[in-house]
Every structure is written in C-alpha cells, then in structure tokens.
Design an enzyme around this catalytic site. Structure first.
Site, PDB file in Angstrom:
ATOM      1  N   GLY A 184     -15.153   4.988  -2.766  1.00  0.00           N
ATOM      2  CA  GLY A 184     -15.487   3.900  -1.848  1.00  0.00           C
ATOM      3  C   GLY A 184     -15.897   4.463  -0.500  1.00  0.00           C
ATOM      4  O   GLY A 184     -15.338   4.122   0.545  1.00  0.00           O
ATOM      5  N   ALA A 185     -16.890   5.366  -0.535  1.00  0.00           N
ATOM      6  CA  ALA A 185     -17.309   6.036   0.700  1.00  0.00           C
ATOM      7  C   ALA A 185     -18.254   5.143   1.499  1.00  0.00           C
ATOM      8  O   ALA A 185     -19.473   5.187   1.331  1.00  0.00           O
ATOM      9  CB  ALA A 185     -17.951   7.381   0.381  1.00  0.00           C
ATOM     10  N   GLY A 186     -17.667   4.325   2.366  1.00  0.00           N
ATOM     11  CA  GLY A 186     -18.435   3.532   3.326  1.00  0.00           C
ATOM     12  C   GLY A 186     -18.257   4.178   4.683  1.00  0.00           C
ATOM     13  O   GLY A 186     -18.552   5.376   4.858  1.00  0.00           O
ATOM     14  N   ALA A 187     -17.762   3.425   5.669  1.00  0.00           N
ATOM     15  CA  ALA A 187     -17.637   3.948   7.035  1.00  0.00           C
ATOM     16  C   ALA A 187     -16.590   5.063   7.114  1.00  0.00           C
ATOM     17  O   ALA A 187     -16.902   6.216   7.433  1.00  0.00           O
ATOM     18  CB  ALA A 187     -17.306   2.801   7.989  1.00  0.00           C
ATOM     19  N   GLY A 247     -14.748   6.471   4.684  1.00  0.00           N
ATOM     20  CA  GLY A 247     -14.829   7.467   3.615  1.00  0.00           C
ATOM     21  C   GLY A 247     -15.965   8.456   3.812  1.00  0.00           C
ATOM     22  O   GLY A 247     -15.822   9.653   3.515  1.00  0.00           O
ATOM     23  N   LYS A 265       0.686   1.341  13.121  1.00  0.00           N
ATOM     24  CA  LYS A 265      -0.762   1.112  13.206  1.00  0.00           C
ATOM     25  C   LYS A 265      -1.084  -0.372  13.036  1.00  0.00           C
ATOM     26  O   LYS A 265      -1.958  -0.919  13.719  1.00  0.00           O
ATOM     27  CB  LYS A 265      -1.462   1.960  12.123  1.00  0.00           C
ATOM     28  CG  LYS A 265      -2.963   1.780  12.040  1.00  0.00           C
ATOM     29  CD  LYS A 265      -3.679   2.232  13.303  1.00  0.00           C
ATOM     30  CE  LYS A 265      -5.186   2.194  13.136  1.00  0.00           C
ATOM     31  NZ  LYS A 265      -5.904   1.892  14.355  1.00  0.00           N
ATOM     32  N   ASN A 293      -3.111  -2.745  15.618  1.00  0.00           N
ATOM     33  CA  ASN A 293      -4.324  -3.481  15.217  1.00  0.00           C
ATOM     34  C   ASN A 293      -4.170  -4.975  15.456  1.00  0.00           C
ATOM     35  O   ASN A 293      -5.104  -5.638  15.914  1.00  0.00           O
ATOM     36  CB  ASN A 293      -4.633  -3.242  13.737  1.00  0.00           C
ATOM     37  CG  ASN A 293      -5.381  -1.944  13.510  1.00  0.00           C
ATOM     38  OD1 ASN A 293      -5.584  -1.174  14.440  1.00  0.00           O
ATOM     39  ND2 ASN A 293      -5.770  -1.693  12.287  1.00  0.00           N
TER      40      ASN A 293
END
Ligand SMILES: NC(=O)C1=CN([C@@H]2O[C@H](COP(=O)(O)OP(=O)(O)OC[C@H]3O[C@@H](n4cnc5c(N)ncnc54)[C@H](OP(=O)(O)O)[C@@H]3O)[C@@H](O)[C@H]2O)C=CC1
Ligand SMILES: CC(C)(CO)C(=O)C(=O)O
Length: 258
Positions: free
Chosen positions: A23-26, A28, A223, A227
């Site tokens: 799942g290599a988006g932003a 990744g 975290k 957020n």
C-alpha cells in the site's frame, strides 16, 4: 554525520533485507525510497497511475528542492514480488482487507508484518500485557475477524508514524517533515527481541528514526491524542499542522474559530 533531512546522503547501507511496502501511497512511498536508497531490496504493492509511473521512471522522493529516485520492484500483485523478510503495511485501516486477500505470497515462515498506521489498530487486543485494561469491543476494526484469522500474533509488529507526506504526482512523493521522520515499532506484547532491534537499526540507517519504545500502545495513544487535538485545530482554522504549531497565539485564534 549527515543531517536527517539530507536525502542525497541516503545510500550504501550495509545490511540487506527484502522489504515489501504494502500500500505504497504517501507514507509508504517515502519509506520505500529511504529503505531502497539504504541498500535494501524494496518491493511495493501499489496500484493505478502511481504504479504505472513508478514502473516507467522509478519512485521519486522530493524534500524541499532536492529529489532522489529509487529503483523498487512495483506491482499490484504480491505474487509477482515473492517472499520477503519484512512486510510494512502502509494501507489505511479501511483498506486492510486487501492485504488479507493477497499477502500470502509475500510471507516466509518468519516474515514480520509491521502495521504502520496511526489510530487504534485492529490488533490492539492481541498480546495485551496483563497490566493493561481490557479494551472495549473493537471488533469493528477487523470486520468478520478476517485479519485475526489470517495473521498470527507472532507476525504482528505495531507501528506509529511521525512523518508528513503527499503523493504530488504519479510516481512522486513529497516529504514535508525532513527534520522529523519517525517510525516507532514494537511487538504487540512489548517483548524485546532480536528482530525488533534489527528492524530499528534498518530504519535508523535509512534516516527513519526508530528509537526504543517500551510500550507500543503508549506510543499509539500519544500520537492519537496529538492528532485528535491538532487535527481539530487545523480543521477550525484551515491551517496546516505545521502552521498551526508555529502560530504565535494559537489559543485566542482557535477560540475565535469556534
Ligand atoms: N500521509 C501522511 O502524511 C501520514 C499518514 N499516516 C498514516 O499512514 C497510513 C497511510 O496513509 P497515507 O499514506 O496518507 O495513505 P495513502 O492513501 O496515500 O496510501 C495508501 C495507498 O495504498 C493503496 N492501496 C490501497 N489498497 C490497495 C491494494 N489492495 N493494493 C495496492 N494498493 C492499495 C492506495 O491506493 P489508492 O490511492 O488507489 O486507494 C494508496 O496509494 C494511514 O494510517 C495514515 O493515518 C500517518 C502519518 C502521516
Ligand atoms: C494527521 C496526519 C496526516 C499528520 O501528518 C497524521 O499524522 C496521520 O495521518 O496520522
């Protein structure tokens, strides 16, 4: 030593691992470039225009005015990527069923799966140390229990991301926090073991800070609470998180926005 933001200097790592970013988006893609430039054999499960661009031109990381390109094996089908030493899932929580459906070809007997996502993870109740309170029913995070059925406790590594990234064009990821890119990791039962120590070393060498974490759930909550508060402030003021943090008088401004 080069400063953490220097991407030109990320190369020539010594230990070599086969690492798949699922799942290599932003987030990744940023991790993928840093690990590949550190000398690891990196594969990315990705899709759409981003996949096509990476296949054609490699995966590009921009930090400020600098750009580096990494060669990664990219595919929408994990069966084309083969067994890995480590899988790092950077899918959003709502997309994890895609991992269940196709992760098998990536796994050897001892392949660890790092769930690098923020918020309460699907595995939160697994390996819970006895001193922790029993969580409420969070089975909605794993509809139908598919993740539990597919992924044994021994494979699970928790991950908390401190790193701001954006896919600005197909094949191109922009990192917006060059001074602070962290991936905190820990076993789901907080045990200390060799694989975590080694993986932290791999991340640190790739300029993804991964200091020791005594209790992974403490890092998750810390975290999450940041957020929750910061995201509300950003929503109310229309500012980025960075701008909201450096605004000189944040409290009066946020009250006005309310
Ligand atoms: N972006 C950021 O700066 C930060 C994000 N995070 C956390 O990181 C996690 C990931 O966020 P982010 O990187 O922004 O999300 P993205 O949507 O950018 O990345 C997820 C990627 O996975 C792809 N994907 C989803 N399902 C599949 C599948 N079955 N096969 C192949 N590819 C798939 C998506 O493709 P498609 O776009 O086609 O759906 C997308 O490219 C979240 O938990 C988020 O909270 C934490 C800190 C900062
Ligand atoms: C809110 C955000 C994107 C800030 O970088 C983040 O940390 C997250 O998605 O968990």
């Amino acid at each position: 030593m080069l400063p953490p933001g220097d991407i030109q200097g990320i190369r020539d790592g010594t230990s070599h691992m086969r690492i798949c970013i699922f799942g290599a988006g932003a987030v990744g893609s940023h991790i993928a470039v840093r690990l590949a430039r550190a000398g690891h054999e990196v594969s990315c499960v990705m899709r759409g225009a981003h996949l096509e661009a990476v296949r054609a031109n490699g995966l590009k990381l921009r930090v400020g005015d600098s750009e580096v390109t990494a060669k990664v094996n990219a595919s929408g089908d994990p069966a084309q990527l083969g067994p890995q030493d480590v899988v790092i899932s950077t899918l959003k929580a709502t997309a994890l069923t895609g991992l269940v459906a196709s992760i098998k070809p990536l796994l050897q007997d001892d392949t660890a799966i790092v769930f690098a996502q923020n918020g309460i993870p699907w595995w939160y109740g697994i390996g819970l140390p006895p001193r922790h309170p029993t969580p409420p029913d969070i089975s909605f995070l794993d509809p139908g229990g598919r993740l539990r059925a597919c992924i044994p406790k021994e494979r699970i590594v928790g991950g908390v991301v401190f790193s701001s990234n954006e896919v600005t064009a197909p094949g191109v990821v922009q990192n917006l926090t060059p001074d602070r890119n962290r991936l905190l990791i820990g076993e789901c039962d907080d045990r200390n073991c060799e694989r975590i120590t080694r993986l932290r070393g791999v991340l640190n060498d790739a300029r993804l800070e991964s200091p020791p974490v005594a209790e992974i759930r403490e890092a998750i909550w810390s975290k999450l609470l940041t957020n929750m508060s910061l995201s509300v402030l950003c929503l109310l003021t229309g500012q980025t998180a960075r701008a909201a943090c450096v605004t000189t008088r944040p409290l009066p401004m946020s009250f006005r926005a309310c």
